[in-house]
Motif scaffolding. Sequence first.
Motif, PDB file in Angstrom:
ATOM      1  N   THR A   1      -5.193  -1.385 -14.647  1.00 53.23           N
ATOM      2  CA  THR A   1      -5.291  -0.126 -15.395  1.00 53.23           C
ATOM      3  C   THR A   1      -4.760   1.039 -14.565  1.00 53.23           C
ATOM      4  O   THR A   1      -4.856   2.190 -14.972  1.00 53.23           O
ATOM      5  CB  THR A   1      -6.756   0.150 -15.773  1.00 53.23           C
ATOM      6  N   GLU A   2      -4.200   0.716 -13.425  1.00 50.26           N
ATOM      7  CA  GLU A   2      -3.710   1.727 -12.492  1.00 50.26           C
ATOM      8  C   GLU A   2      -2.501   2.464 -13.055  1.00 50.26           C
ATOM      9  O   GLU A   2      -1.698   1.904 -13.817  1.00 50.26           O
ATOM     10  CB  GLU A   2      -3.329   1.044 -11.174  1.00 50.26           C
ATOM     11  N   LYS A   3      -2.343   3.730 -12.655  1.00 48.49           N
ATOM     12  CA  LYS A   3      -1.148   4.496 -12.975  1.00 48.49           C
ATOM     13  C   LYS A   3      -0.213   4.486 -11.772  1.00 48.49           C
ATOM     14  O   LYS A   3      -0.664   4.477 -10.629  1.00 48.49           O
ATOM     15  CB  LYS A   3      -1.508   5.933 -13.349  1.00 48.49           C
ATOM     16  N   TYR A   4       1.097   4.500 -12.051  1.00 45.70           N
ATOM     17  CA  TYR A   4       2.095   4.312 -10.996  1.00 45.70           C
ATOM     18  C   TYR A   4       3.071   5.480 -10.933  1.00 45.70           C
ATOM     19  O   TYR A   4       3.375   6.109 -11.952  1.00 45.70           O
ATOM     20  CB  TYR A   4       2.895   3.026 -11.250  1.00 45.70           C
ATOM     21  N   PRO A   5       3.625   5.744  -9.742  1.00 44.87           N
ATOM     22  CA  PRO A   5       4.734   6.689  -9.641  1.00 44.87           C
ATOM     23  C   PRO A   5       6.020   6.045 -10.160  1.00 44.87           C
ATOM     24  O   PRO A   5       6.087   4.826 -10.344  1.00 44.87           O
ATOM     25  CB  PRO A   5       4.816   6.963  -8.140  1.00 44.87           C
ATOM     26  N   VAL A   6       7.039   6.872 -10.373  1.00 47.16           N
ATOM     27  CA  VAL A   6       8.280   6.391 -10.989  1.00 47.16           C
ATOM     28  C   VAL A   6       9.489   6.829 -10.173  1.00 47.16           C
ATOM     29  O   VAL A   6       9.616   8.003  -9.802  1.00 47.16           O
ATOM     30  CB  VAL A   6       8.434   6.910 -12.439  1.00 47.16           C
ATOM     31  N   LEU A   7      10.397   5.875  -9.936  1.00 44.28           N
ATOM     32  CA  LEU A   7      11.717   6.155  -9.378  1.00 44.28           C
ATOM     33  C   LEU A   7      12.750   5.959 -10.483  1.00 44.28           C
ATOM     34  O   LEU A   7      12.842   4.871 -11.066  1.00 44.28           O
ATOM     35  CB  LEU A   7      12.020   5.211  -8.211  1.00 44.28           C
ATOM     36  N   TYR A   8      13.518   7.005 -10.778  1.00 44.96           N
ATOM     37  CA  TYR A   8      14.639   6.914 -11.711  1.00 44.96           C
ATOM     38  C   TYR A   8      15.885   6.624 -10.870  1.00 44.96           C
ATOM     39  O   TYR A   8      16.277   7.436 -10.026  1.00 44.96           O
ATOM     40  CB  TYR A   8      14.789   8.215 -12.508  1.00 44.96           C
TER      41      TYR A   8
ATOM     42  N   TYR B   1       4.470   4.028 -20.587  1.00 44.39           N
ATOM     43  CA  TYR B   1       4.033   3.334 -19.376  1.00 44.39           C
ATOM     44  C   TYR B   1       2.900   4.115 -18.716  1.00 44.39           C
ATOM     45  O   TYR B   1       2.797   5.332 -18.883  1.00 44.39           O
ATOM     46  CB  TYR B   1       5.199   3.168 -18.395  1.00 44.39           C
ATOM     47  N   ARG B   2       2.065   3.400 -17.980  1.00 40.78           N
ATOM     48  CA  ARG B   2       0.984   4.037 -17.238  1.00 40.78           C
ATOM     49  C   ARG B   2       1.581   4.654 -15.976  1.00 40.78           C
ATOM     50  O   ARG B   2       1.794   3.952 -14.967  1.00 40.78           O
ATOM     51  CB  ARG B   2      -0.106   3.027 -16.883  1.00 40.78           C
ATOM     52  N   VAL B   3       1.877   5.916 -16.038  1.00 36.01           N
ATOM     53  CA  VAL B   3       2.517   6.582 -14.906  1.00 36.01           C
ATOM     54  C   VAL B   3       1.752   7.841 -14.533  1.00 36.01           C
ATOM     55  O   VAL B   3       1.032   8.425 -15.348  1.00 36.01           O
ATOM     56  CB  VAL B   3       3.988   6.937 -15.227  1.00 36.01           C
TER      57      VAL B   3
ATOM     58  N   LYS C   1       5.748  -2.097   2.821  1.00 35.11           N
ATOM     59  CA  LYS C   1       6.676  -1.085   3.313  1.00 35.11           C
ATOM     60  C   LYS C   1       6.948  -0.012   2.256  1.00 35.11           C
ATOM     61  O   LYS C   1       7.457   1.057   2.588  1.00 35.11           O
ATOM     62  CB  LYS C   1       7.986  -1.739   3.750  1.00 35.11           C
ATOM     63  N   ALA C   2       6.650  -0.313   1.001  1.00 35.42           N
ATOM     64  CA  ALA C   2       6.828   0.651  -0.082  1.00 35.42           C
ATOM     65  C   ALA C   2       5.626   0.601  -0.999  1.00 35.42           C
ATOM     66  O   ALA C   2       4.985  -0.450  -1.160  1.00 35.42           O
ATOM     67  CB  ALA C   2       8.104   0.353  -0.877  1.00 35.42           C
ATOM     68  N   LYS C   3       5.307   1.750  -1.592  1.00 34.37           N
ATOM     69  CA  LYS C   3       4.214   1.799  -2.555  1.00 34.37           C
ATOM     70  C   LYS C   3       4.642   1.100  -3.844  1.00 34.37           C
ATOM     71  O   LYS C   3       5.812   1.167  -4.235  1.00 34.37           O
ATOM     72  CB  LYS C   3       3.879   3.263  -2.878  1.00 34.37           C
ATOM     73  N   PRO C   4       3.713   0.436  -4.534  1.00 37.40           N
ATOM     74  CA  PRO C   4       4.062  -0.088  -5.858  1.00 37.40           C
ATOM     75  C   PRO C   4       4.508   1.058  -6.766  1.00 37.40           C
ATOM     76  O   PRO C   4       3.856   2.100  -6.831  1.00 37.40           O
ATOM     77  CB  PRO C   4       2.752  -0.710  -6.341  1.00 37.40           C
TER      78      PRO C   4
END
Length: 397
Positions: A178-185, A271-273, A215-218
């Motif tokens: 149920t986590e929210k995530y950051p986004v890379l475009y 999306y959960r962002v 090494k990187a955040k999800p």
Amino acid sequence: MRKHLFLILYAFLLALGVQAQEALFRAQNIVSPEIHDDNSVTFRLHAPNATAVQVTGDFLPSVKMETPMGQMDGPGKANLTKGENGVWEFKTPVLGSELYNYSFIVDGFSTTDPSNPFLIRDVASVTNIFIVGGGHADLFKTNDIPHGSVTRRWYDSPGLGMDRRITIYTPAGYETSTEKYPVLYLLHGAGGDEEAWIALGRTAQIMDNLIAQKKAKPMIVVMPNGNVIQDGAPGEGSQNFYKPQFMIPKTMDGTYEGAFGDIIKFVESNYRVKADKANRAIAGLSMGGYHTLHISRFYPNTFDYMGLFSAAIMAREDATGKVYSNFDQTLKTQMDNGYKLYWIAIGKTDFLYDANKEYRTKLDAMKMPYQYVESEGGHTWRNWRVYLTQFAPRLFQ
């Protein structure tokens, strides 16, 4: 008598079948490319009637080539030697860790390697690929770790007046959490499309490996199509099958940048962002770096992380889009709003090197903070894949 004829016919068909199987197995016995323990590689091609066979690929020293964008580095060529049974061979020196592409040239005709089923399309060119591991290219491999998902979605773009196809990577565990995530475009270059970064760039493998190694955040990675007259990649959109082109109408005219909000809206609605500036990043290569530069200053309080990979910089003199107006002022506004990372990377022999140097001079004069990475090589996917492995770990920390 009839039984005798049947036995003769059966024996004949059986002989044909054996011959066919032998031909099949002979073809399968050709191993190409063969990666040796010392990371040298042997290429082989069965061409008994050929008079000359060459291999060309980015594992060879580069040569200068004339292209629609000026003089650029291109792959060299090497001659294969004809051996027994019409099999031609070439063995490389020890190669460094990398994902390489190659093809054969048989009596002047370019063709792929029939013994290697692994192919990749770059604009309209199709080449074989192979990976030499033992170094940074291990990040390009599919390893035994948790894997994310790659989906192709369609989103409504009112700004472009059509539904459009988009590629989206979600990290391992997204579907069950149920986590929210950051986004890379993540934006492609000229001639690319929504398939470029996932195929040529190995984005899913890179992100899976970086995340698994902590090494990187999800994060979610969104890979749109930057060609505004297309609803999808060639063969995947409503225009169906046609030959891809390097530069198509309305390329880099400001339309894509102006309508980019449609993409952000779709992602944040589906999306959960974490839908804030601190959790949005944008990056791209070449034309995608150009789009990154102009989108991030046109929406000057939207992204905290920007990545310009071998970026084209300034708009053409005939570009009249609203996006390109008030360049200096909007760039200053972006700087004044603050951000966490403005990352510029380019190869020393890239044809856009001087343009990037001039742009950094402008940023220095403005006292606009940025971080700069200068690598070997030119305007190639070999650099852009590495840039992604260097940029992604710096995001959302």
